[in-house]
Design a protein around this motif. Structure first.
Motif, PDB file in Angstrom:
ATOM      1  N   UNK A 111     146.698  22.307  12.480  1.00 43.84           N
ATOM      2  CA  UNK A 111     145.644  22.938  11.680  1.00 43.84           C
ATOM      3  C   UNK A 111     146.187  24.143  10.919  1.00 43.84           C
ATOM      4  N   UNK A 112     147.061  24.890  11.550  1.00 42.26           N
ATOM      5  CA  UNK A 112     147.657  26.045  10.874  1.00 42.26           C
ATOM      6  C   UNK A 112     148.579  25.602   9.739  1.00 42.26           C
ATOM      7  N   UNK A 113     149.354  24.541   9.977  1.00 46.67           N
ATOM      8  CA  UNK A 113     150.263  24.036   8.945  1.00 46.67           C
ATOM      9  C   UNK A 113     149.481  23.641   7.700  1.00 46.67           C
ATOM     10  N   UNK A 114     148.323  23.060   7.890  1.00 45.61           N
ATOM     11  CA  UNK A 114     147.521  22.605   6.754  1.00 45.61           C
ATOM     12  C   UNK A 114     147.077  23.750   5.852  1.00 45.61           C
ATOM     13  N   UNK A 115     147.081  24.973   6.377  1.00 43.02           N
ATOM     14  CA  UNK A 115     146.632  26.125   5.611  1.00 43.02           C
ATOM     15  C   UNK A 115     147.772  26.846   4.897  1.00 43.02           C
ATOM     16  N   UNK A 116     149.013  26.405   5.107  1.00 36.80           N
ATOM     17  CA  UNK A 116     150.175  27.081   4.537  1.00 36.80           C
ATOM     18  C   UNK A 116     150.423  26.658   3.085  1.00 36.80           C
ATOM     19  N   UNK A 117     151.218  27.459   2.379  1.00 39.34           N
ATOM     20  CA  UNK A 117     151.647  27.101   1.035  1.00 39.34           C
ATOM     21  C   UNK A 117     152.637  25.951   1.105  1.00 39.34           C
ATOM     22  N   UNK A 118     152.933  25.330  -0.037  1.00 34.83           N
ATOM     23  CA  UNK A 118     153.870  24.204  -0.064  1.00 34.83           C
ATOM     24  C   UNK A 118     155.226  24.589   0.530  1.00 34.83           C
ATOM     25  N   UNK A 119     155.779  25.715   0.096  1.00 34.42           N
ATOM     26  CA  UNK A 119     157.089  26.146   0.602  1.00 34.42           C
ATOM     27  C   UNK A 119     157.039  26.407   2.097  1.00 34.42           C
TER      28      UNK A 119
END
Length: 217
Positions: A111-119
């Motif tokens: 869930x946290x990964x889904x909120x990150x920027x592309x980089x």
């Protein structure tokens, strides 16, 4: 479910790139399936590395038949030897088990990964065993539905660029020029570059420039 795009993305790309616009008009809308479940998508992409699509789907079907819903608990319940028996390498089985354990114990928070920027997504996913930059970029397209992904590490995309723009080589500098031209809808451009590389427009396929001997080194 398919990767979603519409008139806004198409009109933008056609204005930015005449040659790509002609390809878009010729091919029409492209329907590429996506898997919005990030966990199962990661597993599916690890399975598919360096094997044919047909082989990937065979292994994937065997896994699904065994566990039903592909989630962390279910995958953790299967031993590595059994995973290997589905038709994958022992190394891939180890990668899959490691990833499932990380998700189950909370070390990897999807869930946290889904909120990150592309980089940031690339950096985070690349820290997982068995996932490199290219795999992370494919996951961003086919699971996370990120709109602006054009992969320099994807041979078919590079071939599509060579064919469309009549280049013998696509180096990083030239690639970045096209990537910036497509932004912020690079993923849609990628769909059409894949189609071009696959021979969707025969006259373009016949005219792909051959690399010089020194270019192939």
């Amino acid at each position: 479910m398919f990767f979603e795009y519409g008139d806004k993305e198409i009109e933008y790309l056609k204005k930015r790139d005449k040659k790509l616009g002609e390809v878009i008009d010729r091919i029409g809308h492209i329907y590429r399936p996506v898997d919005t479940d990030l966990f199962s998508s990661v597993i599916h992409h690890i399975i598919g590395q360096q094997i044919s699509t047909k082989a990937q789907e065979t292994v994937w079907r065997r896994l699904c038949d065994r566990v039903g819903s592909v989630n962390a608990e279910a995958v953790c319940s299967v031993e590595s030897d059994e995973l290997q028996g589905f038709g994958m390498t022992y190394r891939k089985a180890g990668y899959i088990k490691d990833f499932a354990e990380r998700v189950r114990n909370g070390e990897t928070d999807l869930n946290r990964i889904s909120e990150l920027s592309d980089d940031e997504v690339v950096k985070e996913l690349s820290s997982i065993k068995g996932i490199g930059v290219w795999t992370a970029e494919m996951i961003m397209i086919f699971s996370m539905h990120r709109p602006d992904i054009v992969s320099f590490g994807d041979l078919a995309i590079i071939r599509g660029m060579r064919m469309l723009y009549r280049h013998k080589i696509i180096d990083r500098k030239r690639f970045e020029r096209y990537r910036k031209r497509y932004s912020p809808y690079g993923t849609v451009a990628s769909l059409y570059l894949w189609a071009v590389a696959g021979g969707a427009i025969p006259e373009i396929a016949k005219c792909v420039p051959k690399k010089k001997k020194e270019d192939r080194k």
